[in-house]
Design a protein around this motif. Structure first.
Motif, mmCIF file in Angstrom:
data_model
loop_
_atom_site.group_PDB
_atom_site.id
_atom_site.type_symbol
_atom_site.label_atom_id
_atom_site.label_comp_id
_atom_site.label_asym_id
_atom_site.label_seq_id
_atom_site.Cartn_x
_atom_site.Cartn_y
_atom_site.Cartn_z
ATOM 1 N N SER A 67 0.838 -1.194 0.000
ATOM 2 C CA SER A 67 0.000 0.000 0.000
ATOM 3 C C SER A 67 0.874 1.245 0.000
ATOM 4 C CB SER A 67 -0.911 0.010 1.234
ATOM 5 O OG SER A 67 -0.124 0.068 2.408
ATOM 6 N N GLU A 68 0.279 2.361 -0.445
ATOM 7 C CA GLU A 68 1.020 3.618 -0.482
ATOM 8 C C GLU A 68 1.460 4.038 0.903
ATOM 9 O OE1 GLU A 68 -1.277 6.531 -2.405
ATOM 10 O OE2 GLU A 68 -1.299 5.526 -4.367
ATOM 11 N N GLU A 69 0.615 3.761 1.900
ATOM 12 C CA GLU A 69 0.977 4.135 3.268
ATOM 13 C C GLU A 69 2.204 3.371 3.722
ATOM 14 O OE1 GLU A 69 -2.328 3.577 5.785
ATOM 15 O OE2 GLU A 69 -3.557 5.147 4.856
ATOM 16 N N ALA A 70 2.272 2.070 3.361
ATOM 17 C CA ALA A 70 3.439 1.288 3.769
ATOM 18 C C ALA A 70 4.694 1.802 3.100
ATOM 19 C CB ALA A 70 3.203 -0.187 3.426
ATOM 20 N N VAL A 71 4.571 2.171 1.786
ATOM 21 C CA VAL A 71 5.737 2.688 1.069
ATOM 22 C C VAL A 71 6.207 4.001 1.686
ATOM 23 C CG1 VAL A 71 6.541 3.588 -1.150
ATOM 24 C CG2 VAL A 71 5.100 1.545 -1.075
ATOM 25 N N GLU A 72 5.237 4.901 1.988
ATOM 26 C CA GLU A 72 5.610 6.186 2.586
ATOM 27 C C GLU A 72 6.245 5.977 3.948
ATOM 28 O OE1 GLU A 72 2.139 8.520 2.655
ATOM 29 O OE2 GLU A 72 2.061 8.846 0.470
ATOM 30 N N THR A 73 5.691 5.017 4.728
ATOM 31 C CA THR A 73 6.271 4.752 6.051
ATOM 32 C C THR A 73 7.687 4.223 5.919
ATOM 33 O OG1 THR A 73 4.071 4.218 6.871
ATOM 34 C CG2 THR A 73 5.965 3.474 8.192
ATOM 35 N N GLU A 74 7.899 3.342 4.921
ATOM 36 C CA GLU A 74 9.226 2.783 4.731
ATOM 37 C C GLU A 74 10.207 3.860 4.290
ATOM 38 O OE1 GLU A 74 11.430 -0.695 2.082
ATOM 39 O OE2 GLU A 74 9.255 -0.415 2.002
ATOM 40 N N GLN A 75 9.751 4.742 3.384
ATOM 41 C CA GLN A 75 10.625 5.819 2.932
ATOM 42 C C GLN A 75 10.958 6.772 4.066
ATOM 43 O OE1 GLN A 75 8.574 7.593 -0.343
ATOM 44 N NE2 GLN A 75 9.152 5.971 -1.796
ATOM 45 N N ALA A 76 9.939 7.047 4.884
ATOM 46 C CA ALA A 76 10.197 7.943 6.020
ATOM 47 C C ALA A 76 11.179 7.307 6.992
ATOM 48 C CB ALA A 76 8.881 8.278 6.726
ATOM 49 N N THR A 77 11.078 5.984 7.125
ATOM 50 C CA THR A 77 12.001 5.297 8.035
ATOM 51 C C THR A 77 13.415 5.325 7.487
ATOM 52 O OG1 THR A 77 10.205 3.839 8.679
ATOM 53 C CG2 THR A 77 12.440 3.131 9.254
ATOM 54 N N GLU A 78 13.535 5.250 6.131
ATOM 55 C CA GLU A 78 14.850 5.218 5.535
ATOM 56 C C GLU A 78 15.524 6.573 5.516
ATOM 57 O OE1 GLU A 78 14.251 3.682 1.688
ATOM 58 O OE2 GLU A 78 13.896 1.607 2.355
ATOM 59 N N GLN A 79 14.761 7.693 5.683
ATOM 60 C CA GLN A 79 15.369 9.016 5.653
ATOM 61 C C GLN A 79 16.311 9.182 6.834
ATOM 62 O OE1 GLN A 79 12.251 11.871 5.599
ATOM 63 N NE2 GLN A 79 11.720 11.504 3.433
ATOM 64 N N PRO A 80 17.466 9.824 6.575
ATOM 65 C CA PRO A 80 18.435 9.992 7.662
ATOM 66 C C PRO A 80 17.888 10.877 8.765
ATOM 67 C CG PRO A 80 19.043 11.310 5.744
ATOM 68 C CD PRO A 80 17.900 10.427 5.319
ATOM 69 N N GLN A 81 18.029 10.433 9.948
ATOM 70 C CA GLN A 81 17.572 11.186 11.112
ATOM 71 C C GLN A 81 18.760 11.904 11.737
ATOM 72 O OE1 GLN A 81 14.422 11.452 11.909
ATOM 73 N NE2 GLN A 81 13.807 10.064 10.243
ATOM 74 N N PRO A 82 18.523 13.096 12.297
ATOM 75 C CA PRO A 82 19.637 13.800 12.942
ATOM 76 C C PRO A 82 20.211 12.981 14.075
ATOM 77 C CG PRO A 82 17.510 14.772 13.535
ATOM 78 C CD PRO A 82 17.245 13.790 12.449
ATOM 79 N N GLU A 83 21.535 13.010 14.127
ATOM 80 C CA GLU A 83 22.204 12.269 15.180
ATOM 81 C C GLU A 83 21.838 12.844 16.532
ATOM 82 O OE1 GLU A 83 26.308 12.281 14.456
ATOM 83 O OE2 GLU A 83 26.196 11.340 12.475
ATOM 84 N N SER A 84 21.868 11.972 17.505
ATOM 85 C CA SER A 84 21.524 12.404 18.859
ATOM 86 C C SER A 84 22.519 13.444 19.325
ATOM 87 C CB SER A 84 21.546 11.198 19.807
ATOM 88 O OG SER A 84 22.818 10.586 19.802
ATOM 89 N N GLY A 85 22.013 14.490 19.977
ATOM 90 C CA GLY A 85 22.873 15.550 20.483
ATOM 91 C C GLY A 85 22.919 16.756 19.549
ATOM 92 N N GLU A 86 22.523 16.594 18.268
ATOM 93 C CA GLU A 86 22.505 17.704 17.341
ATOM 94 C C GLU A 86 21.116 18.334 17.321
ATOM 95 O OE1 GLU A 86 23.730 16.507 13.519
ATOM 96 O OE2 GLU A 86 25.759 15.912 14.130
ATOM 97 N N PRO A 87 20.992 19.637 17.656
ATOM 98 C CA PRO A 87 19.670 20.268 17.684
ATOM 99 C C PRO A 87 19.081 20.359 16.286
ATOM 100 C CG PRO A 87 21.406 21.915 17.933
ATOM 101 C CD PRO A 87 22.067 20.559 17.999
ATOM 102 N N ALA A 88 17.780 20.110 16.185
ATOM 103 C CA ALA A 88 17.098 20.193 14.890
ATOM 104 C C ALA A 88 16.923 21.636 14.443
ATOM 105 C CB ALA A 88 15.744 19.502 14.984
ATOM 106 N N GLY A 89 16.953 22.585 15.356
ATOM 107 C CA GLY A 89 16.780 23.995 15.042
ATOM 108 C C GLY A 89 17.681 24.834 15.922
ATOM 109 N N PRO A 90 17.434 26.145 15.989
ATOM 110 C CA PRO A 90 18.252 27.012 16.826
ATOM 111 C C PRO A 90 18.111 26.656 18.302
ATOM 112 C CG PRO A 90 16.324 28.186 16.014
ATOM 113 C CD PRO A 90 16.381 26.879 15.277
ATOM 114 N N ALA A 91 19.156 26.923 19.037
ATOM 115 C CA ALA A 91 19.148 26.622 20.464
ATOM 116 C C ALA A 91 18.053 27.422 21.169
ATOM 117 C CB ALA A 91 20.506 26.950 21.080
ATOM 118 N N PRO A 92 17.329 26.801 22.073
ATOM 119 C CA PRO A 92 16.267 27.529 22.785
ATOM 120 C C PRO A 92 16.804 28.770 23.483
ATOM 121 C CG PRO A 92 16.097 25.172 23.182
ATOM 122 C CD PRO A 92 17.387 25.381 22.456
ATOM 123 N N MET A 93 16.063 29.849 23.390
ATOM 124 C CA MET A 93 16.360 31.132 24.003
ATOM 125 C C MET A 93 17.576 31.833 23.381
ATOM 126 S SD MET A 93 13.931 31.611 25.955
ATOM 127 C CE MET A 93 12.572 30.590 26.538
#
Length: 346
Positions: A67-93
């Protein structure tokens, strides 16, 4: 003939029948062979998989398309995720975070002014104001402890020192005008129909009383003008207006023989502004020494022309530890000062 024909026809019939029987027999043989082969294959498959017993009614699994949902879920899973410790955006405050979030928090508080939304906006604003205060305190500390950044070095802030500096600058301006008097003069362009030309006579008379510079009034009408200081000669226009491009009156021009003609003002000008513009023209056209000019205009001391930086040494402009010392050396050069052996300033 007839008998022969019948025999031939019967022979053909027999031949045809024979070929038909041959084809049927061959087909039967092939069918039997195929059936035997199939039975043998079934038998072999049964004995290979006999432990499962009889399974005629077993449904074979059907391969379903993903199904398309399974394909999208698999693709989303395969996308590289930011390594732990690296902020996804600017530092708070951080300043960047506040720059992004404060407008959003403000808009949310305006659109939905609940206690929580309004409180969140003002707390974010409080952080911003406090960060600005901390920066301001450090900026004051840095600029007051570094003489090259302290504007007090250029023009004192204290009232007494500031007054003394400005008085000294006024004396320097007077000295520059007197120095110019030895090699230059003033032409004042006058038109009787001009509303402000007669008002210009008062500053001109005052200048004539205080300075020895030669002055001439060029009158468009060529007639004598009442109320002019006797040191000032009035001359008729003999083409000066047109040749020098004077379109507005009153106008004042600094004349340096044989070919120096410098517009000082077009329109009414008071005495103090006239002196200041004469000093500026003298400095701009190189009629006086730079030190004398800076003494008359202390606010221009230490000014760096970025387009004329003497960048003869290698400077890494991406590294502040490299270019800040370079700028410091440039400021000391334009100030005419420098570091002493013990690290202080001359």
């Amino acid at each position: 003939m007839i008998g022969s024909y019948r025999i031939a026809k019967d022979g053909a019939s027999v031949s045809t029948l024979g070929w038909t029987m041959a084809v049927l027999v061959a087909a039967g043989v092939c069918t039997a062979a195929a059936a035997t082969s199939n039975d043998r294959l079934v038998e072999e498959r049964f004995f290979e998989d006999r432990e499962r017993g009889w399974h005629w009614y077993e449904l074979m699994p059907v391969e379903e398309e993903e199904s398309e949902e399974a394909v999208e879920t698999e693709q989303a899973t395969e996308q590289p995720q930011p390594e732990s410790g690296e902020p996804a955006g600017p530092a708070p405050m951080s300043a960047e975070w506040i720059r992004q979030e404060l407008p959003r928090l403000r808009d949310r508080a305006i659109d939905s002014p609940t206690e929580r939304n309004v409180q969140a906006y003002f707390y974010a604003q409080r952080i911003m104001m406090d960060k600005a205060q901390v920066f301001s305190n450090m900026a004051q500390r840095v600029t007051t402890s570094d003489p090259l950044l302290d504007e007090n070095l250029r023009l004192p802030f204290a009232s007494a020192a500031r007054a003394a500096t400005l008085a000294s600058a006024a004396e320097a301006k007077t000295g520059i005008v007197e120095e110019l008097s030895e090699k230059a003069g003033l032409w004042v362009f006058f038109d009787e129909t001009c509303e402000f030309c007669r008002q210009q006579l008062q500053p001109i008379n005052r200048f004539a009383e205080r300075h020895s510079m030669e002055m001439r009034i060029i009158s468009r009408q060529g007639r004598q003008i009442a109320g002019v200081n006797r040191r000032v000669r009035v001359l008729p226009d003999t083409g000066q207006f047109e040749n020098l491009g004077i379109d507005f009156t009153p106008a004042v021009m600094l004349v340096v023989p044989p070919e120096g003609f410098y517009i000082v003002s077009q329109g009414f000008i008071d005495y103090a502004s006239l002196v200041d513009r004469l000093v500026g023209a003298a400095g701009h056209y190189g009629l006086i020494e730079k030190d004398k000019y800076l003494a008359a205009r202390p606010t221009e001391r230490g000014v760096i022309d970025a387009s004329r930086l003497d960048n003869t040494e290698t400077v890494d402009w991406s590294d502040s530890d490299s270019w800040v010392p370079f700028i410091q050396r440039e400021i000391t050069r334009v100030y005419g000062i420098g570091p002493t052996p013990n690290g202080g300033m001359r």
